[in-house]
Design a protein around this motif. Structure first.
Motif, PDB file in Angstrom:
ATOM      1  N   PHE A  55      39.244  66.205  52.783  1.00  0.00           N
ATOM      2  CA  PHE A  55      38.522  64.942  52.697  1.00  0.00           C
ATOM      3  C   PHE A  55      38.379  64.464  51.259  1.00  0.00           C
ATOM      4  CE2 PHE A  55      37.063  67.282  56.423  1.00  0.00           C
ATOM      5  CZ  PHE A  55      37.318  66.365  57.429  1.00  0.00           C
ATOM      6  N   SER A  56      38.050  65.385  50.345  1.00  0.00           N
ATOM      7  CA  SER A  56      37.813  64.975  48.959  1.00  0.00           C
ATOM      8  C   SER A  56      39.089  64.478  48.293  1.00  0.00           C
ATOM      9  CB  SER A  56      37.211  66.130  48.154  1.00  0.00           C
ATOM     10  OG  SER A  56      38.049  67.272  48.210  1.00  0.00           O
ATOM     11  N   LEU A  57      40.213  65.105  48.594  1.00  0.00           N
ATOM     12  CA  LEU A  57      41.495  64.683  48.024  1.00  0.00           C
ATOM     13  C   LEU A  57      42.300  63.824  48.996  1.00  0.00           C
ATOM     14  CD1 LEU A  57      42.690  68.023  46.368  1.00  0.00           C
ATOM     15  CD2 LEU A  57      41.487  66.125  45.285  1.00  0.00           C
ATOM     16  N   GLY A  58      42.216  64.155  50.279  1.00  0.00           N
ATOM     17  CA  GLY A  58      43.071  63.500  51.262  1.00  0.00           C
ATOM     18  C   GLY A  58      42.803  62.024  51.426  1.00  0.00           C
ATOM     19  N   VAL A  59      41.528  61.615  51.401  1.00  0.00           N
ATOM     20  CA  VAL A  59      41.208  60.204  51.625  1.00  0.00           C
ATOM     21  C   VAL A  59      41.733  59.309  50.498  1.00  0.00           C
ATOM     22  CG1 VAL A  59      39.318  58.546  51.877  1.00  0.00           C
ATOM     23  CG2 VAL A  59      39.236  60.723  53.101  1.00  0.00           C
ATOM     24  N   PRO A  60      41.457  59.603  49.198  1.00  0.00           N
ATOM     25  CA  PRO A  60      42.024  58.760  48.138  1.00  0.00           C
ATOM     26  C   PRO A  60      43.548  58.770  48.118  1.00  0.00           C
ATOM     27  CG  PRO A  60      40.255  60.131  47.269  1.00  0.00           C
ATOM     28  CD  PRO A  60      40.560  60.638  48.635  1.00  0.00           C
ATOM     29  N   VAL A  61      44.146  59.929  48.364  1.00  0.00           N
ATOM     30  CA  VAL A  61      45.608  60.016  48.359  1.00  0.00           C
ATOM     31  C   VAL A  61      46.189  59.226  49.526  1.00  0.00           C
ATOM     32  CG1 VAL A  61      47.557  61.601  48.678  1.00  0.00           C
ATOM     33  CG2 VAL A  61      45.706  62.195  47.114  1.00  0.00           C
ATOM     34  N   LEU A  62      45.534  59.265  50.683  1.00  0.00           N
ATOM     35  CA  LEU A  62      45.986  58.489  51.839  1.00  0.00           C
ATOM     36  C   LEU A  62      45.916  56.991  51.553  1.00  0.00           C
ATOM     37  CD1 LEU A  62      46.915  58.514  54.800  1.00  0.00           C
ATOM     38  CD2 LEU A  62      44.490  58.484  55.463  1.00  0.00           C
ATOM     39  N   LEU A  63      44.857  56.557  50.903  1.00  0.00           N
ATOM     40  CA  LEU A  63      44.742  55.138  50.551  1.00  0.00           C
ATOM     41  C   LEU A  63      45.824  54.732  49.555  1.00  0.00           C
ATOM     42  CD1 LEU A  63      40.854  54.796  50.228  1.00  0.00           C
ATOM     43  CD2 LEU A  63      42.321  53.987  52.096  1.00  0.00           C
ATOM     44  N   CYS A  64      46.133  55.605  48.598  1.00  0.00           N
ATOM     45  CA  CYS A  64      47.210  55.336  47.646  1.00  0.00           C
ATOM     46  C   CYS A  64      48.547  55.216  48.368  1.00  0.00           C
ATOM     47  CB  CYS A  64      47.267  56.446  46.597  1.00  0.00           C
ATOM     48  SG  CYS A  64      48.613  56.293  45.409  1.00  0.00           S
ATOM     49  N   GLY A  65      48.786  56.128  49.321  1.00  0.00           N
ATOM     50  CA  GLY A  65      50.020  56.067  50.089  1.00  0.00           C
ATOM     51  C   GLY A  65      50.108  54.809  50.931  1.00  0.00           C
ATOM     52  N   LEU A  66      48.976  54.348  51.434  1.00  0.00           N
ATOM     53  CA  LEU A  66      48.957  53.116  52.225  1.00  0.00           C
ATOM     54  C   LEU A  66      49.353  51.916  51.373  1.00  0.00           C
ATOM     55  CD1 LEU A  66      48.308  51.631  54.870  1.00  0.00           C
ATOM     56  CD2 LEU A  66      45.913  51.529  54.126  1.00  0.00           C
ATOM     57  N   VAL A  67      48.795  51.842  50.149  1.00  0.00           N
ATOM     58  CA  VAL A  67      49.153  50.752  49.245  1.00  0.00           C
ATOM     59  C   VAL A  67      50.642  50.804  48.905  1.00  0.00           C
ATOM     60  CG1 VAL A  67      48.774  49.774  46.949  1.00  0.00           C
ATOM     61  CG2 VAL A  67      46.826  50.598  48.278  1.00  0.00           C
ATOM     62  N   GLN A  68      51.139  51.996  48.629  1.00  0.00           N
ATOM     63  CA  GLN A  68      52.554  52.138  48.313  1.00  0.00           C
ATOM     64  C   GLN A  68      53.421  51.680  49.483  1.00  0.00           C
ATOM     65  OE1 GLN A  68      53.701  56.119  47.265  1.00  0.00           O
ATOM     66  NE2 GLN A  68      55.841  55.596  46.913  1.00  0.00           N
ATOM     67  N   TRP A  69      53.029  52.020  50.689  1.00  0.00           N
ATOM     68  CA  TRP A  69      53.791  51.616  51.876  1.00  0.00           C
ATOM     69  C   TRP A  69      53.760  50.106  52.071  1.00  0.00           C
ATOM     70  CZ3 TRP A  69      51.870  49.650  56.650  1.00  0.00           C
ATOM     71  CH2 TRP A  69      52.842  49.548  57.651  1.00  0.00           C
ATOM     72  N   LEU A  70      52.613  49.484  51.786  1.00  0.00           N
ATOM     73  CA  LEU A  70      52.476  48.044  51.982  1.00  0.00           C
ATOM     74  C   LEU A  70      53.341  47.239  51.009  1.00  0.00           C
ATOM     75  CD1 LEU A  70      48.625  47.742  52.613  1.00  0.00           C
ATOM     76  CD2 LEU A  70      50.468  47.449  54.292  1.00  0.00           C
ATOM     77  N   VAL A  71      53.544  47.756  49.786  1.00  0.00           N
ATOM     78  CA  VAL A  71      54.276  46.976  48.782  1.00  0.00           C
ATOM     79  C   VAL A  71      55.745  47.373  48.668  1.00  0.00           C
ATOM     80  CG1 VAL A  71      52.163  46.662  47.446  1.00  0.00           C
ATOM     81  CG2 VAL A  71      53.706  48.536  46.855  1.00  0.00           C
ATOM     82  N   GLN A  72      56.183  48.363  49.444  1.00  0.00           N
ATOM     83  CA  GLN A  72      57.522  48.899  49.208  1.00  0.00           C
ATOM     84  C   GLN A  72      58.647  47.923  49.548  1.00  0.00           C
ATOM     85  OE1 GLN A  72      58.188  52.374  51.589  1.00  0.00           O
ATOM     86  NE2 GLN A  72      57.770  51.359  53.531  1.00  0.00           N
ATOM     87  N   ASP A  73      58.411  46.965  50.422  1.00  0.00           N
ATOM     88  CA  ASP A  73      59.475  46.043  50.825  1.00  0.00           C
ATOM     89  C   ASP A  73      59.312  44.649  50.224  1.00  0.00           C
ATOM     90  OD1 ASP A  73      60.748  47.967  52.404  1.00  0.00           O
ATOM     91  OD2 ASP A  73      59.415  47.567  54.100  1.00  0.00           O
ATOM     92  N   TRP A  74      58.425  44.520  49.258  1.00  0.00           N
ATOM     93  CA  TRP A  74      58.194  43.209  48.651  1.00  0.00           C
ATOM     94  C   TRP A  74      59.063  43.036  47.407  1.00  0.00           C
ATOM     95  CZ3 TRP A  74      52.141  42.316  48.515  1.00  0.00           C
ATOM     96  CH2 TRP A  74      51.658  42.338  49.820  1.00  0.00           C
ATOM     97  N   GLY A  75      59.459  41.803  47.154  1.00  0.00           N
ATOM     98  CA  GLY A  75      60.057  41.411  45.872  1.00  0.00           C
ATOM     99  C   GLY A  75      61.119  42.327  45.344  1.00  0.00           C
ATOM    100  N   TRP A  76      62.062  42.745  46.221  1.00  0.00           N
ATOM    101  CA  TRP A  76      63.180  43.600  45.809  1.00  0.00           C
ATOM    102  C   TRP A  76      62.723  44.912  45.132  1.00  0.00           C
ATOM    103  CZ3 TRP A  76      63.104  38.329  44.545  1.00  0.00           C
ATOM    104  CH2 TRP A  76      63.934  37.528  45.347  1.00  0.00           C
TER     105      TRP A  76
END
Length: 300
Positions: A55-76
């Protein structure tokens, strides 16, 4: 275009060329999260247990991974590239190693040098570190592992989430305030996570040190450390790396204990210069190998 290599080079350039940006590396939000603010898991039994790091590490890392996934197909791929650079730069450090070593190198008296040595760990230790060649070499390489190589290794392996995972684990394990909020079982579990994260990076640092310095001395020290510990090849901590580092730096502790302050200062400078030179050579070797992997098409 090798996004990984470009992100690493750009983040390293920003860290080294614009050290004033280091003040942006703030993790107060993580301290607040660990202390129970905006943390729905804080009062749960699982939080205080040995697997609380989920929980202490997993939640922030999961949110970081979510942001990375959301932007991966934008703007080449440009948003993903910029996000990777920002996360790597943010997790690099948090303080600038060159500046801390330079402060120690230019300290005017033995007392100032001793005080400057305490800045190399994450927090000033208690009791204070003695001004000895072995201690100086150990702290330079530990700081390099903590600030540079650990972050870089996990970034190369997992991307931004790897860099963030390593930095947050180190922050929670080695800083007194966040660690006090975890509870004993959670903190002990976090120490095991940090040991697992440190081990491969420290092994590759040792191998790089052998290639960048005296191969026989470094490898023999690494082998003798494992033989003397009698715990197999996986040993918690990074003592094997420190043994190889000491074997690669030529300095004498007797000079530091001498009454002649000029001789003592020269020995301090020698230890620092040799240790930092080796750290930089290992870093350049890592980047050269990364470039070769990119050219071979194994990393894209």
């Amino acid at each position: 275009m090798a996004i990984v290599l470009l992100a690493v080079i750009l983040a390293l350039t920003l860290s080294h060329a614009v050290p004033a940006l280091a003040h942006l590396r703030q993790f107060g939000w993580f301290d607040a999260y660990l202390s129970g603010r905006f943390n729905p898991f804080f009062n749960a039994n699982a939080w205080s247990g040995p697997f609380g790091s989920v929980f202490s590490l997993g939640v922030p890392v999961l949110l970081c991974g979510l942001v990375q996934w959301l932007v991966q197909d934008w703007g080449w791929g440009l948003p993903e590239f910029l996000f990777s650079v920002l996360v790597l730069f943010w997790c690099w450090g948090p303080r600038d190693l060159d500046q801390d070593v330079d402060h120690l190198m230019h300290a005017g008296s033995r007392e100032e040098r001793t005080a400057a040595l305490q800045l190399l760990p994450e927090e000033p230790p208690s009791p204070s570190l003695p001004l000895e060649c072995q201690t100086i070499v150990d702290q330079v390489f530990l700081a390099a592992l903590r600030r540079w190589f650990g972050v870089l290794f996990w970034f190369l392996l997992m991307g931004p989430i790897g860099a963030l995972l390593y930095r947050l684990a180190k922050t929670a394990s080695e800083r007194a305030m966040p660690r006090a909020s975890l509870g004993q079982a959670h903190a002990q579990g976090m120490d095991k996570v940090v040991a697992l994260l440190d081990w491969p990076a420290a092994q590759l640092m040792t191998f790089g040190l052998a290639l960048a310095a005296d191969f026989d001395a470094a490898i023999n020290a690494w082998r003798e450390f494992h033989i003397s510990n009698r715990q197999g090849w996986f040993v918690a901590g990074s003592g094997f790396m420190l043994a190889a580092a000491r074997a690669s730096v030529d300095a004498e502790d007797e000079a530091l204990r001498a009454e002649d302050e000029t001789l003592e200062r020269k020995s301090t400078l020698l230890s620092l210069q040799e240790a930092m030179a080796l750290v930089w050579r290992v870093l350049i070797l890592w980047l050269a190998i990364l470039a070769l992997l990119v050219l071979a098409g194994w990393i894209s």
